[in-house]
Design an enzyme around this catalytic site. Structure first.
Site, PDB file in Angstrom:
ATOM      1  N   ASN A   6     -11.640  53.973  62.958  1.00  0.00           N
ATOM      2  CA  ASN A   6     -11.604  52.805  63.835  1.00  0.00           C
ATOM      3  C   ASN A   6     -12.153  51.605  63.061  1.00  0.00           C
ATOM      4  O   ASN A   6     -13.310  51.638  62.601  1.00  0.00           O
ATOM      5  CB  ASN A   6     -12.452  53.099  65.082  1.00  0.00           C
ATOM      6  CG  ASN A   6     -12.478  51.935  66.046  1.00  0.00           C
ATOM      7  OD1 ASN A   6     -12.651  50.786  65.633  1.00  0.00           O
ATOM      8  ND2 ASN A   6     -12.325  52.206  67.328  1.00  0.00           N
ATOM      9  N   HIS A   9     -14.834  47.007  63.747  1.00  0.00           N
ATOM     10  CA  HIS A   9     -15.983  46.217  63.293  1.00  0.00           C
ATOM     11  C   HIS A   9     -15.773  45.534  61.949  1.00  0.00           C
ATOM     12  O   HIS A   9     -16.586  44.706  61.544  1.00  0.00           O
ATOM     13  CB  HIS A   9     -17.259  47.052  63.354  1.00  0.00           C
ATOM     14  CG  HIS A   9     -17.589  47.377  64.788  1.00  0.00           C
ATOM     15  ND1 HIS A   9     -17.661  46.395  65.760  1.00  0.00           N
ATOM     16  CD2 HIS A   9     -17.781  48.552  65.422  1.00  0.00           C
ATOM     17  CE1 HIS A   9     -17.911  46.972  66.925  1.00  0.00           C
ATOM     18  NE2 HIS A   9     -17.978  48.270  66.758  1.00  0.00           N
ATOM     19  N   HIS A  42      -9.146  48.855  68.935  1.00  0.00           N
ATOM     20  CA  HIS A  42      -9.296  48.643  70.375  1.00  0.00           C
ATOM     21  C   HIS A  42      -9.056  47.166  70.659  1.00  0.00           C
ATOM     22  O   HIS A  42      -9.840  46.313  70.229  1.00  0.00           O
ATOM     23  CB  HIS A  42     -10.719  49.054  70.789  1.00  0.00           C
ATOM     24  CG  HIS A  42     -10.971  48.991  72.262  1.00  0.00           C
ATOM     25  ND1 HIS A  42     -12.117  49.496  72.830  1.00  0.00           N
ATOM     26  CD2 HIS A  42     -10.232  48.492  73.295  1.00  0.00           C
ATOM     27  CE1 HIS A  42     -12.084  49.307  74.152  1.00  0.00           C
ATOM     28  NE2 HIS A  42     -10.946  48.690  74.451  1.00  0.00           N
ATOM     29  N   ARG A  44      -9.486  44.548  73.091  1.00  0.00           N
ATOM     30  CA  ARG A  44     -10.228  44.321  74.334  1.00  0.00           C
ATOM     31  C   ARG A  44      -9.712  43.086  75.044  1.00  0.00           C
ATOM     32  O   ARG A  44      -9.181  42.174  74.410  1.00  0.00           O
ATOM     33  CB  ARG A  44     -11.716  44.129  74.022  1.00  0.00           C
ATOM     34  CG  ARG A  44     -12.431  45.424  73.737  1.00  0.00           C
ATOM     35  CD  ARG A  44     -13.918  45.200  73.554  1.00  0.00           C
ATOM     36  NE  ARG A  44     -14.615  46.463  73.642  1.00  0.00           N
ATOM     37  CZ  ARG A  44     -15.118  46.971  74.761  1.00  0.00           C
ATOM     38  NH1 ARG A  44     -15.065  46.289  75.891  1.00  0.00           N
ATOM     39  NH2 ARG A  44     -15.708  48.144  74.761  1.00  0.00           N
ATOM     40  N   ARG A  48     -12.854  40.430  71.503  1.00  0.00           N
ATOM     41  CA  ARG A  48     -14.093  40.175  70.753  1.00  0.00           C
ATOM     42  C   ARG A  48     -14.016  40.629  69.295  1.00  0.00           C
ATOM     43  O   ARG A  48     -14.718  40.125  68.452  1.00  0.00           O
ATOM     44  CB  ARG A  48     -15.291  40.822  71.437  1.00  0.00           C
ATOM     45  CG  ARG A  48     -15.283  42.335  71.376  1.00  0.00           C
ATOM     46  CD  ARG A  48     -16.555  42.921  71.925  1.00  0.00           C
ATOM     47  NE  ARG A  48     -16.617  42.827  73.364  1.00  0.00           N
ATOM     48  CZ  ARG A  48     -17.327  43.676  74.122  1.00  0.00           C
ATOM     49  NH1 ARG A  48     -18.042  44.616  73.553  1.00  0.00           N
ATOM     50  NH2 ARG A  48     -17.324  43.579  75.430  1.00  0.00           N
ATOM     51  N   GLU A  69      -6.289  51.575  71.285  1.00  0.00           N
ATOM     52  CA  GLU A  69      -7.100  51.782  72.494  1.00  0.00           C
ATOM     53  C   GLU A  69      -6.964  50.551  73.377  1.00  0.00           C
ATOM     54  O   GLU A  69      -7.152  49.429  72.909  1.00  0.00           O
ATOM     55  CB  GLU A  69      -8.579  51.960  72.128  1.00  0.00           C
ATOM     56  CG  GLU A  69      -8.873  53.190  71.330  1.00  0.00           C
ATOM     57  CD  GLU A  69     -10.332  53.229  70.869  1.00  0.00           C
ATOM     58  OE1 GLU A  69     -11.107  52.307  71.195  1.00  0.00           O
ATOM     59  OE2 GLU A  69     -10.681  54.179  70.180  1.00  0.00           O
ATOM     60  N   THR A 100     -17.336  51.190  74.603  1.00  0.00           N
ATOM     61  CA  THR A 100     -16.859  52.019  75.713  1.00  0.00           C
ATOM     62  C   THR A 100     -17.980  52.975  76.127  1.00  0.00           C
ATOM     63  O   THR A 100     -18.482  53.741  75.307  1.00  0.00           O
ATOM     64  CB  THR A 100     -15.620  52.828  75.269  1.00  0.00           C
ATOM     65  OG1 THR A 100     -14.770  51.956  74.535  1.00  0.00           O
ATOM     66  CG2 THR A 100     -14.885  53.395  76.457  1.00  0.00           C
ATOM     67  N   GLU A 152      -8.718  62.564  74.473  1.00  0.00           N
ATOM     68  CA  GLU A 152      -9.830  62.326  73.549  1.00  0.00           C
ATOM     69  C   GLU A 152     -11.124  62.552  74.322  1.00  0.00           C
ATOM     70  O   GLU A 152     -11.382  61.877  75.328  1.00  0.00           O
ATOM     71  CB  GLU A 152      -9.776  60.914  72.965  1.00  0.00           C
ATOM     72  CG  GLU A 152     -10.938  60.692  71.997  1.00  0.00           C
ATOM     73  CD  GLU A 152     -10.885  59.375  71.235  1.00  0.00           C
ATOM     74  OE1 GLU A 152      -9.783  58.820  71.050  1.00  0.00           O
ATOM     75  OE2 GLU A 152     -11.963  58.905  70.830  1.00  0.00           O
ATOM     76  N   HIS A 188     -16.620  58.955  69.478  1.00  0.00           N
ATOM     77  CA  HIS A 188     -17.648  58.024  69.949  1.00  0.00           C
ATOM     78  C   HIS A 188     -19.026  58.436  69.476  1.00  0.00           C
ATOM     79  O   HIS A 188     -19.486  59.533  69.779  1.00  0.00           O
ATOM     80  CB  HIS A 188     -17.666  57.853  71.478  1.00  0.00           C
ATOM     81  CG  HIS A 188     -18.055  56.436  71.832  1.00  0.00           C
ATOM     82  ND1 HIS A 188     -19.351  55.996  71.795  1.00  0.00           N
ATOM     83  CD2 HIS A 188     -17.304  55.354  72.145  1.00  0.00           C
ATOM     84  CE1 HIS A 188     -19.377  54.713  72.096  1.00  0.00           C
ATOM     85  NE2 HIS A 188     -18.152  54.290  72.298  1.00  0.00           N
TER      86      HIS A 188
HETATM   87  N1  PXP Z   1     -12.970  56.639  70.686  1.00  0.00           N
HETATM   88  C1  PXP Z   1     -12.912  55.679  71.633  1.00  0.00           C
HETATM   89  C2  PXP Z   1     -12.024  55.893  72.800  1.00  0.00           C
HETATM   90  C3  PXP Z   1     -13.648  54.481  71.492  1.00  0.00           C
HETATM   91  O1  PXP Z   1     -13.566  53.536  72.451  1.00  0.00           O
HETATM   92  C4  PXP Z   1     -14.419  54.302  70.332  1.00  0.00           C
HETATM   93  C5  PXP Z   1     -15.155  53.011  70.129  1.00  0.00           C
HETATM   94  O2  PXP Z   1     -14.244  51.966  70.017  1.00  0.00           O
HETATM   95  C6  PXP Z   1     -14.450  55.326  69.378  1.00  0.00           C
HETATM   96  C7  PXP Z   1     -13.730  56.494  69.586  1.00  0.00           C
HETATM   97  C8  PXP Z   1     -15.230  55.201  68.123  1.00  0.00           C
HETATM   98  O3  PXP Z   1     -16.594  55.181  68.427  1.00  0.00           O
HETATM   99  P1  PXP Z   1     -17.639  54.782  67.312  1.00  0.00           P
HETATM  100  O4  PXP Z   1     -17.339  53.358  66.929  1.00  0.00           O
HETATM  101  O5  PXP Z   1     -18.949  54.934  67.989  1.00  0.00           O
HETATM  102  O6  PXP Z   1     -17.455  55.728  66.157  1.00  0.00           O
END
Ligand code: PXP
Length: 235
Positions: A6, A9, A42, A44, A48, A69, A100, A152, A188
């Site tokens: 992901n 960031h 993601h 949003r 952001r 996402e 999330t 997921e 997550h």
């Molecule tokens: N899975 C989902 C559905 C999420 O919303 C996120 C965060 O955007 C992640 C996985 C990844 O989480 P993390 O950034 O804490 O590794």
């Protein structure tokens, strides 16, 4: 087990200054070169981190699957239909949250979710639902007439409190999802330590990891970035 990286960031850092760098496609490519099997972002409602343009750039700029996402809103579903990522992952979204915070409530969204699965399948897009490893949600999932392609599992609670009880919830949930012939992913809050444990869970075929990987990337990359700058200003 596959790895979905992901890169939200990377966009957070870019947006902090409104610059064009760090470039998202570049970042995605580095992740792919290092072994990422797919890229997750993601979009949003408040944009952001990921912006609409990023979707187009990534869709055309990377050769691996793109997992988008989104919240289950008309705006987001219309965007998904236009972009046609490999998969969408439906997540609950609150404007004020930092990330999330939990999984979907399948029961309260039942009709909406059924429509989304049908509509996205018509557009050749796979549907993933982000849910807590919770037996009530699994019961509602069993009752859904039209199944999502992927579930997921939200590992946030486990990562905050990696107890055997929370681990067992993930194992049992993954087993139940597999029994429904649905692909099981998890994500997550996962760090290297959590990943060593979660990779042992049978039936989880992919992990989605963002924040920790980007944090590690900053720490590991800072040394070489400072070296390059120091060389430039001293030579
Ligand atoms: N899975 C989902 C559905 C999420 O919303 C996120 C965060 O955007 C992640 C996985 C990844 O989480 P993390 O950034 O804490 O590794």
């Amino acid at each position: 087990m596959e790895l979905g990286v992901n890169i939200d960031h990377i966009a957070t850092i870019r947006n902090a200054r409104g610059t064009l760098y760090p470039d998202l496609v570049n970042a995605a490519q580095i992740a792919i070169d290092a072994g990422a099997d797919f890229i997750t972002i993601h979009l949003r409602e408040d944009r952001r981190h990921i912006k609409d343009k990023d979707l187009y750039d990534l869709k055309s700029g990377i050769q691996v699957r793109l997992n988008l996402e989104i919240a289950a809103t008309k705006e987001m579903l219309d965007i998904a239909k236009e972009i046609k990522p490999y998969s969408i992952c439906i997540v609950p979204e609150k404007r004020e949250e930092l990330t999330t915070e939990g999984g979907l409530c399948i029961n309260s969204m039942r009709d909406k979710l059924l429509n989304i699965v049908e509509e996205m399948h018509n557009h050749n897009v796979k549907v993933s639902l982000f849910i807590d490893p919770d037996f009530e949600q699994l019961k509602y999932l069993k009752e859904l007439e039209l199944k999502p392609d992927i579930i997921e599992l939200h590992t946030g609670n486990y990562c905050n409190n990696p107890s055997e009880t929370n681990f067992k919830l993930i194992i049992d949930s993954a087993q139940c999802i597999n029994a429904l012939a649905i692909e099981c992913h998890a994500g997550h809050g996962i760090t290297y330590e959590h990943a060593k444990k979660v990779r042992q869970v049978p039936y989880i075929s992919a992990l989605n990891i963002g924040h920790y990987l980007i944090s590690e990337a900053v720490l590991h990359g800072l040394y070489s970035a400072v070296k390059v700058m120091k060389t430039i200003i001293t030579n």
